[in-house]
Design an enzyme around this catalytic site. Structure first.
Site, mmCIF file in Angstrom:
data_model
loop_
_atom_site.group_PDB
_atom_site.id
_atom_site.type_symbol
_atom_site.label_atom_id
_atom_site.label_comp_id
_atom_site.label_asym_id
_atom_site.label_seq_id
_atom_site.Cartn_x
_atom_site.Cartn_y
_atom_site.Cartn_z
ATOM 1 N N SER A 119 30.756 -21.718 21.670
ATOM 2 C CA SER A 119 30.519 -22.732 20.475
ATOM 3 C C SER A 119 29.167 -22.986 20.846
ATOM 4 O O SER A 119 28.268 -23.508 19.883
ATOM 5 C CB SER A 119 31.349 -23.794 20.182
ATOM 6 O OG SER A 119 32.704 -23.631 20.210
ATOM 7 N N HIS A 140 30.586 -16.009 16.606
ATOM 8 C CA HIS A 140 31.297 -17.009 16.529
ATOM 9 C C HIS A 140 32.095 -17.108 15.085
ATOM 10 O O HIS A 140 31.802 -17.628 14.198
ATOM 11 C CB HIS A 140 30.001 -18.341 16.617
ATOM 12 C CG HIS A 140 30.409 -19.505 16.382
ATOM 13 N ND1 HIS A 140 29.609 -20.744 16.108
ATOM 14 C CD2 HIS A 140 31.676 -20.186 17.069
ATOM 15 C CE1 HIS A 140 30.007 -21.937 16.476
ATOM 16 N NE2 HIS A 140 31.490 -21.616 16.914
ATOM 17 N N GLU A 152 29.448 -16.669 12.608
ATOM 18 C CA GLU A 152 28.065 -16.891 12.949
ATOM 19 C C GLU A 152 27.599 -15.733 13.854
ATOM 20 O O GLU A 152 28.243 -15.965 14.993
ATOM 21 C CB GLU A 152 27.841 -18.373 13.277
ATOM 22 C CG GLU A 152 26.490 -18.836 13.473
ATOM 23 C CD GLU A 152 26.344 -19.903 14.031
ATOM 24 O OE1 GLU A 152 27.395 -20.593 14.561
ATOM 25 O OE2 GLU A 152 25.376 -20.684 13.604
ATOM 26 N N ASN A 190 26.709 -25.790 14.799
ATOM 27 C CA ASN A 190 26.893 -26.937 15.522
ATOM 28 C C ASN A 190 25.677 -27.713 15.736
ATOM 29 O O ASN A 190 25.541 -28.848 15.792
ATOM 30 C CB ASN A 190 27.331 -26.648 17.022
ATOM 31 C CG ASN A 190 28.798 -26.287 16.876
ATOM 32 O OD1 ASN A 190 29.402 -26.900 16.229
ATOM 33 N ND2 ASN A 190 29.207 -25.438 17.620
HETATM 34 N N1 LIG Z 1 38.621 -24.305 18.902
HETATM 35 C C1 LIG Z 1 37.709 -24.073 18.070
HETATM 36 O O1 LIG Z 1 37.675 -24.974 17.045
HETATM 37 C C2 LIG Z 1 36.492 -23.321 18.531
HETATM 38 C C3 LIG Z 1 35.589 -22.967 17.343
HETATM 39 C C4 LIG Z 1 34.687 -21.899 17.609
HETATM 40 C C5 LIG Z 1 34.651 -21.469 19.001
HETATM 41 N N2 LIG Z 1 35.354 -22.101 19.715
HETATM 42 C C6 LIG Z 1 34.918 -21.402 21.343
HETATM 43 O O2 LIG Z 1 36.082 -20.410 21.520
HETATM 44 C C7 LIG Z 1 36.265 -20.333 22.787
HETATM 45 C C8 LIG Z 1 37.958 -20.421 23.044
HETATM 46 O O3 LIG Z 1 38.264 -21.877 22.732
HETATM 47 P P1 LIG Z 1 39.633 -22.440 22.474
HETATM 48 O O4 LIG Z 1 39.764 -23.449 21.378
HETATM 49 O O5 LIG Z 1 40.535 -21.038 21.888
HETATM 50 O O6 LIG Z 1 40.226 -22.684 23.779
HETATM 51 P P2 LIG Z 1 41.576 -22.674 24.261
HETATM 52 O O7 LIG Z 1 41.765 -23.634 25.555
HETATM 53 O O8 LIG Z 1 42.568 -22.859 23.185
HETATM 54 O O9 LIG Z 1 41.808 -21.283 24.881
HETATM 55 C C9 LIG Z 1 41.287 -20.465 26.170
HETATM 56 C C10 LIG Z 1 42.202 -19.669 26.828
HETATM 57 O O10 LIG Z 1 41.443 -18.956 27.739
HETATM 58 C C11 LIG Z 1 42.195 -18.500 28.815
HETATM 59 N N3 LIG Z 1 41.431 -18.319 29.914
HETATM 60 C C12 LIG Z 1 40.662 -19.235 30.915
HETATM 61 N N4 LIG Z 1 40.256 -18.497 31.798
HETATM 62 C C13 LIG Z 1 40.260 -17.348 31.668
HETATM 63 C C14 LIG Z 1 40.006 -15.897 32.241
HETATM 64 N N5 LIG Z 1 39.149 -15.991 33.173
HETATM 65 N N6 LIG Z 1 40.411 -14.696 31.562
HETATM 66 C C15 LIG Z 1 41.079 -14.765 30.548
HETATM 67 N N7 LIG Z 1 41.486 -15.885 30.051
HETATM 68 C C16 LIG Z 1 41.151 -17.181 30.242
HETATM 69 C C17 LIG Z 1 42.972 -19.775 29.200
HETATM 70 O O11 LIG Z 1 44.362 -19.517 29.707
HETATM 71 C C18 LIG Z 1 43.322 -20.106 27.460
HETATM 72 O O12 LIG Z 1 44.636 -19.677 26.914
HETATM 73 C C19 LIG Z 1 35.351 -21.124 23.316
HETATM 74 O O13 LIG Z 1 33.971 -20.878 23.893
HETATM 75 C C20 LIG Z 1 35.261 -22.301 22.402
HETATM 76 O O14 LIG Z 1 33.745 -22.814 22.617
HETATM 77 C C21 LIG Z 1 36.341 -22.652 19.645
#
Ligand SMILES: NC(=O)c1ccc[n+]([C@@H]2O[C@H](COP(=O)([O-])OP(=O)(O)OC[C@H]3O[C@@H](n4cnc5c(N)ncnc54)[C@H](O)[C@@H]3O)[C@@H](O)[C@H]2O)c1
Length: 297
Positions: A119, A140, A152, A190
């Site tokens: 993000s 994104h 994005e 963002n």
């Molecule tokens: N949640 C949102 O609304 C949103 C929106 C757009 C982008 N994002 C981005 O997406 C990404 C993930 O966010 P999320 O909300 O899904 O997080 P989340 O916490 O729900 O999931 C993250 C996952 O990554 C795993 N993980 C951690 N280290 C790891 C590794 N070394 N290898 C493999 N897996 C690993 C964790 O076990 C977890 O299951 C982030 O970069 C976030 O900024 C999130």
């Protein structure tokens, strides 16, 4: 030609990204360091496919074909060895992402495109840890991925034109609408959204209006589907704070300084929906929007 896609991270975004690729006919490996997350992701995808089935937007065959396209993989080398595209959606932490991309650079086939769903972390910085910065790009997706149309696409400083073109076409194949932007803090989504949320929190903090009034003005006056305070709860107040810090550090402009109320709420573990309280209180099983007792007159 992209056929095999590996998704790193099976959390909120990872399961949605795997879902849309598998539904569009790609072979998908989902990889996570936490095995329980892998099973949870598959359960979520199955539940979301059932919802699509109930609405009539997919058939039973499409549901089966989508699930058949997905494999759960614990081992990173195994999970990426045949990948044409890797979409990294692991936890938003710069050190972690740099380590993952260092590994991916060593493990992924030579022509493989390395995309990140970050993000806020600089694509150029992530690309610089690899020996193939031209093949690194931001992809994104928005939450919830199967529902939200936008992707994005963020060009890092060195991203090759053909890589961008491939990702634009691919996003269209997923039924999404791609928008390509350049790599500066917050990208576009963002950079514009977070100052609006921060200003809404400042308005509350300065006593200009209450939670419901702020959200109602923006919903009814600007035709936003959700007010900025409710949206902040949905995104996660900790996530909003960390993105504002990226904007503040990246531009050095005080206009991005996070509101002290937001900082306090995060320090008090009030993260919004995921912690059960933010500007509103959330009770499992209830859809009623109740303003948190901290903000009631
Ligand atoms: N949640 C949102 O609304 C949103 C929106 C757009 C982008 N994002 C981005 O997406 C990404 C993930 O966010 P999320 O909300 O899904 O997080 P989340 O916490 O729900 O999931 C993250 C996952 O990554 C795993 N993980 C951690 N280290 C790891 C590794 N070394 N290898 C493999 N897996 C690993 C964790 O076990 C977890 O299951 C982030 O970069 C976030 O900024 C999130």
């Amino acid at each position: 030609m992209i056929k095999n896609v590996s998704v790193i991270g099976a959390g909120t975004m990872g399961n949605g990204i795997a879902h849309v690729f598998a539904q569009a006919g790609f072979t998908v490996n989902i990889i996570d360091v936490t095995p329980t997350q892998l099973q949870r992701a598959l359960d979520t995808i199955t539940k979301n496919l059932d919802r699509q089935l109930a609405k009539g937007s997919i058939t039973e065959e499409q549901k089966k074909a989508t699930l058949a396209n997905i494999s759960l993989v614990k081992d990173l080398p195994e999970g990426v060895k045949n990948a044409d595209l890797i979409v990294e959606a692991a936890t938003e932490n710069v050190t972690l992402k740099l380590e993952i991309f260092k590994q991916l650079d060593l493990l992924a086939p030579a022509g493989c495109i390395l995309a990140t769903n970050t993000s806020s972390i600089s694509i150029t910085r992530i690309a610089s840890i690899t020996k193939r910065p031209g093949n690194v790009i931001g992809m994104h997706f928005m939450n919830p991925v199967p529902v939200m149309k936008l992707v994005e696409i963020i060009n890092g400083y060195a991203t090759k034109k053909e890589v961008t073109e491939t990702i634009v076409e691919l996003s269209k194949q997923l039924g999404k609408i791609p928008c390509t932007v350049n790599d500066y803090p917050g990208f576009i989504a963002n950079r514009i959204l977070m100052p609006m949320i921060n200003e809404a929190i400042y308005s509350l903090y300065e006593g200009v209006a209450g939670v419901e009034e702020i959200d109602t003005v923006m919903k009814l006056g600007m035709a936003h589907p959700m007010g900025p305070l409710q949206l902040a709860d949905f995104i996660g107040l900790d996530v909003c704070l960390s993105i504002l810090r990226v904007l503040h550090d990246g531009f050095g402009n005080p206009k991005y300084a996070p509101c002290p109320l937001l900082v306090n709420m995060v320090m008090a573990d009030k993260f919004g929906v995921k912690s059960g309280e933010g500007f509103y209180t959330y009770t499992a099983g209830s859809k009623e929007l109740v303003v948190s007792s901290s903000f009631k007159n």
